[in-house]
Design a protein around this motif. Structure first.
Motif, short mmCIF file in Angstrom:
data_model
loop_
_atom_site.label_atom_id
_atom_site.label_comp_id
_atom_site.label_asym_id
_atom_site.label_seq_id
_atom_site.Cartn_x
_atom_site.Cartn_y
_atom_site.Cartn_z
N ASP A 1 0.71 -1.44 -0.40
CA ASP A 1 -0.04 -0.33 0.02
C ASP A 1 0.66 1.29 0.00
O ASP A 1 1.79 1.35 0.68
N SER B 1 1.73 3.11 3.29
CA SER B 1 3.05 2.62 4.27
C SER B 1 3.90 2.18 3.93
O SER B 1 4.66 2.70 4.85
N GLU C 1 4.57 6.00 4.94
CA GLU C 1 5.57 5.97 5.81
C GLU C 1 6.47 5.31 6.47
O GLU C 1 7.63 5.67 7.45
#
Length: 298
Positions: free
Chosen positions: A258, A261, A264
């Motif tokens: 994703d 993700s 991050e």
């Protein structure tokens, strides 16, 4: 004027939290511009400069063969400087207020392939000593965490948590993030830490990665290391730590991760920064699409 530049340096380091490398580049750009003013205009200085004089510098840089991208970077340094002077009330308005960046082609960063990474990590015979074990770990850590070069260099030993298989890194703007590390990398870290304890002397004990003489790594060493190992397996023009970070993101996206993700993990503040890496994954997606869709066989 030197006092202004010293205060600007403090502002970049302490308030903006820029790296020493970035601050040095900014100050060099301002120094070059100041030298240009002294040579080209009798009464000009950094405070009284007008946009026409800045424009003359831009033309001079272009005549010297600098690309639009390089010129834009130098002007970005000036913009930051005049924003600082405006903030500290040294000037009433920025001479770059209405400046528009020069058009520059977007360079598509080409990531390493999974085959190239396999060759570097599994086919090269690293020396079975401190240097070889450290070098392989650096390559693997770049590839499996997407860590930035400065983050790797400044990684503290206390922030490597083997019990939880994580790293805590200090990114841009002093923003901390936790990155998971794979079991195969944990094993390499344990081996490296043992070899690290065997060093004859350690000066920079707080830092995780060290040179053989016990001091922390530097930017040029890390760049040369990545360039050296990948030159053995890749014909790509650019072989750098940043390309490994790019490869980390691209391979994750190619394999279904994703994008939020990945954002991050990379430590990006906005999704727009991460979307740069979707260009390569889109190419992979097109390849799969073309080979799988029934209409592609017609």
């Amino acid at each position: 004027m030197e006092n202004f530049k010293n205060k600007f340096q403090e502002y970049l380091l302490l308030e903006k939290n820029y790296s020493l490398h970035t601050v040095s580049a900014y100050l060099n750009d301002i120094g070059f511009f100041e030298s240009f003013l002294a040579n080209a205009f009798d009464d000009a200085n950094l405070i009284s400069v007008n946009y026409n004089q800045i424009r003359a510098w831009i033309v001079s840089l272009s005549d010297d063969g600098l690309s639009n991208s390089s010129i834009n970077r130098k002007i970005a340094s000036l913009k930051s400087f005049y924003k600082f002077l405006l903030k500290t009330k040294q000037i009433d308005s920025s001479p770059l207020l209405k400046h528009k960046a020069l058009k520059a082609p977007k360079k598509l960063q080409i990531p390493f392939s999974e085959k190239e990474l396999d060759l570097v990590l599994n086919q090269i015979n690293y020396t079975d000593d401190f240097d070889g074990i450290r070098d392989k770990l650096i390559v693997d850590l770049f590839y499996t965490t997407g860590i930035r070069r400065d983050e790797l260099i400044n990684l503290k030993i206390q922030n490597v948590d083997l019990s939880n298989s994580t790293l805590k890194v200090l990114g841009k703007r002093n923003k901390e993030r936790i990155i998971p590390i794979l079991p195969i990398v944990v094993d390499q870290i344990k081996r490296y830490l043992f070899e690290r304890t065997q060093l004859q002397s350690i000066t920079d004990a707080a830092y995780f990665f060290l040179l053989l003489k016990g001091v922390k790594l530097n930017n040029s060493f890390v760049y040369r290391l990545i360039n050296y190992y990948f030159s053995n397996v890749s014909e790509k023009v650019k072989k750098s730590p940043h390309i490994l970070r790019h490869t980390f993101a691209t391979h994750l996206l190619n394999n279904g991760a994703d994008i939020n993700s990945v954002k991050e993990l990379l430590g990006h503040s906005s999704l727009a920064s991460t979307q740069v890496y979707t260009h390569s994954s889109l190419a992979e997606l097109k390849k799969v699409y073309s080979s799988a869709h029934p209409r592609s066989q017609k």
